[in-house]
Design an enzyme around this catalytic site. Sequence first.
Site, mmCIF file in Angstrom:
data_model
loop_
_atom_site.group_PDB
_atom_site.id
_atom_site.type_symbol
_atom_site.label_atom_id
_atom_site.label_comp_id
_atom_site.label_asym_id
_atom_site.label_seq_id
_atom_site.Cartn_x
_atom_site.Cartn_y
_atom_site.Cartn_z
ATOM 1 N N ASP A 70 35.126 -30.327 19.853
ATOM 2 C CA ASP A 70 36.050 -31.046 20.735
ATOM 3 C C ASP A 70 36.788 -32.100 19.931
ATOM 4 O O ASP A 70 36.435 -32.401 18.787
ATOM 5 C CB ASP A 70 35.333 -31.637 21.958
ATOM 6 N N TYR A 72 38.444 -35.550 18.317
ATOM 7 C CA TYR A 72 37.952 -36.885 17.985
ATOM 8 C C TYR A 72 38.208 -37.810 19.171
ATOM 9 O O TYR A 72 39.240 -37.713 19.835
ATOM 10 C CB TYR A 72 38.693 -37.430 16.763
ATOM 11 N N PHE A 91 39.367 -30.788 13.190
ATOM 12 C CA PHE A 91 39.051 -31.471 11.941
ATOM 13 C C PHE A 91 40.203 -32.298 11.364
ATOM 14 O O PHE A 91 40.000 -33.083 10.442
ATOM 15 C CB PHE A 91 38.550 -30.486 10.862
ATOM 16 N N HIS A 200 27.473 -26.698 9.624
ATOM 17 C CA HIS A 200 28.578 -27.579 9.988
ATOM 18 C C HIS A 200 28.855 -28.552 8.841
ATOM 19 O O HIS A 200 27.925 -28.983 8.147
ATOM 20 C CB HIS A 200 28.228 -28.358 11.263
#
Length: 234
Positions: A70, A72, A91, A200
């Site tokens: 999701d 930031y 990202f 991740h």
Amino acid sequence: MINVDAIAICDEWKQALRTEFEKPYFAKIKESYLACKANGGVIFPKASHTFEALNRVKPSDLKVVILGQDPYHGGEMIDGRFVPQAMGLSFSVPDGLKIPPSLQNIYKELHLSLGIHPPKSGNLTKWCDQGVLLLNSILSVEQGKPASHRHWGWEQFTDAVIVYIATHLQGVVFMLWGNYAKKKASLIDTQAHCVITAPHPSPLAQGFVGSGVFVKANEALKQMGKSPIKWEIL
């Protein structure tokens, strides 16, 4: 009833996903969005960037999918104004903002495997220009409240995006990082596409740096007769 034609999304995706926009769950997303704003909630990214990932990469240009979770939920003060980190791309953060920890690890992996010197900017839009879809599973969040919109129905919509890509396109590389993203592998036909998994990039996980995911992605693209991504272009 949703006015599909009023949704700020490019025509190719609008036609591809029209049936999703017309489903009851999407109307509930809109209701939740409006209710949050009516209650004083500040939503990231800004409304015009909700579908930024899809607007940046049309289906006909798509080569790689990098899946995030999701947006930031924070930001920074720059020259006296608050600038949100969220820009509608997984990202990625706008120019001038500090590079988040997960993106720092992405840059470390690029440096380790490809010798790419870490950029000063966290803006990844130039990857989009080459056909990299930076898609979050959840497309909005309330300021200061991570994963606050996870129950709105966004995942049903973005799962439909993944299924559309998997069934209507050929030779796409899916980059699934972390256990959350890896669960989406069941939606993808691995005979028609390449799925590359890794831990991740968050500093809380281990193993992303050294995974070689960007090298593997380019090797897969070449094997499928497509030009590799110039990851150094940022």
